[in-house]
Design an enzyme around this catalytic site. Sequence first.
Site, PDB file in Angstrom:
ATOM      1  N   SER A 241      -1.946  -8.018   8.210  1.00 50.35           N
ATOM      2  CA  SER A 241      -2.630  -8.003   6.918  1.00 50.35           C
ATOM      3  C   SER A 241      -4.117  -8.225   7.148  1.00 50.35           C
ATOM      4  CB  SER A 241      -2.066  -9.117   6.020  1.00 50.35           C
ATOM      5  OG  SER A 241      -2.887  -9.355   4.896  1.00 50.35           O
TER       6      SER A 241
ATOM      7  N   TYR B 222       0.001 -18.349   4.890  1.00 50.73           N
ATOM      8  CA  TYR B 222       0.202 -16.900   4.907  1.00 50.73           C
ATOM      9  C   TYR B 222      -0.711 -16.246   5.940  1.00 50.73           C
ATOM     10  CZ  TYR B 222       0.389 -12.024   3.399  1.00 50.73           C
ATOM     11  OH  TYR B 222       0.528 -10.653   3.369  1.00 50.73           O
TER      12      TYR B 222
ATOM     13  N   GLY C 251      13.110  -5.203   5.307  1.00 51.56           N
ATOM     14  CA  GLY C 251      12.572  -5.201   3.951  1.00 51.56           C
ATOM     15  C   GLY C 251      12.452  -3.811   3.380  1.00 51.56           C
ATOM     16  N   ALA C 252      13.432  -2.951   3.665  1.00 54.85           N
ATOM     17  CA  ALA C 252      13.315  -1.529   3.322  1.00 54.85           C
ATOM     18  C   ALA C 252      13.949  -1.157   1.989  1.00 54.85           C
ATOM     19  CB  ALA C 252      13.932  -0.683   4.434  1.00 54.85           C
TER      20      ALA C 252
ATOM     21  N   GLY D  68       8.375  -1.010   2.503  1.00 60.30           N
ATOM     22  CA  GLY D  68       9.496  -0.665   3.371  1.00 60.30           C
ATOM     23  C   GLY D  68      10.270   0.532   2.864  1.00 60.30           C
TER      24      GLY D  68
ATOM     25  N   GLY E 168       9.240  -1.637  -2.215  1.00 57.79           N
ATOM     26  CA  GLY E 168       7.852  -1.705  -1.786  1.00 57.79           C
ATOM     27  C   GLY E 168       7.524  -0.814  -0.614  1.00 57.79           C
TER      28      GLY E 168
END
Length: 307
Positions: A150, A175, A21-22, A27, A25
């Site tokens: 999280s 989640y 996920g880079a 990442g 955001g």
Amino acid sequence: MTNWTTHDIPDQTGKLAIITGATGGLGLETALVLAGKGAEVVLAARNPSKGAEAERLIRERHAGANARFDLLDLGDLASVEAFAGRHLAQDRPIDILINNAGIMALPKRQTTADGFEMQLGTNYLSHFALTGRLLPLLSAARARVVQLSSIAHRGGRIRLDDLNYQNGYGAWPVYQQSKLAMLMFALELQRRSGTQGWGLTSVAAHPGFARTDLIANGHGDSQPGLFALGARLIEGVLSHSAVDGALPILMAATLPDATPGAYYGPVGFQEMKGPPGRAVIKPQARDADVARRLWTESERLTGVCYG
């Protein structure tokens, strides 16, 4: 270590870092810093156009930076296997793996290409499979492996009898489960590394309440849900930027004396924002019996066995 900043990161020249996920955001912010510190950074994500833009941004920010996009769709285990296969073929040890990508609180139950509930599959199961497939390269480098959890893990529960929430789907509980699973994965991976001699330093991190597009990618404006609505109300007071949210991730990935099995996050009010440091692990994340059972089920679901 509440005064820790990116200036404290040692030179990363010669190291290979993979970040999922880079291309945006947290990442991307993490990739920008690691590339600037000399690491070779693989931007593992699913959108080639965003990948090209992320590469351009990194090179613009850091002349001569070594960063490249590599296709990885965490919604499809075949893509995970193909990604790992390319790296195994190159036989280059991996020094840092940051399992960062995620989605949050989808209002309706969706499934991955493999039939997993989307949040569990994307946030956790695919990262479990990716880490397992890359294990030979991680072990060869005695790697640092970072799982993104999280503050939502605090209310999470591992629903072992129905991990994929085929019954009673709820956006927020699902989640929470996925992020609790990531923290438990980090702790169990460290336990197994110690007993199996893999040589890993497995840690976890969370960004606090960072201003990213995660909420938009989850609830969206049409069905905001309780969390997203509350998030918008308190964002101005209790949130911090994606740049600041990336600091605990970077600390977890680069701190020379990181404690195996440690958890890093902001140390301000309720760990929502503030300088990076050690975060609180809630008791359910330390349940070794549930962690072992979750591991066994994860191997069964993904078909990836660590040996």
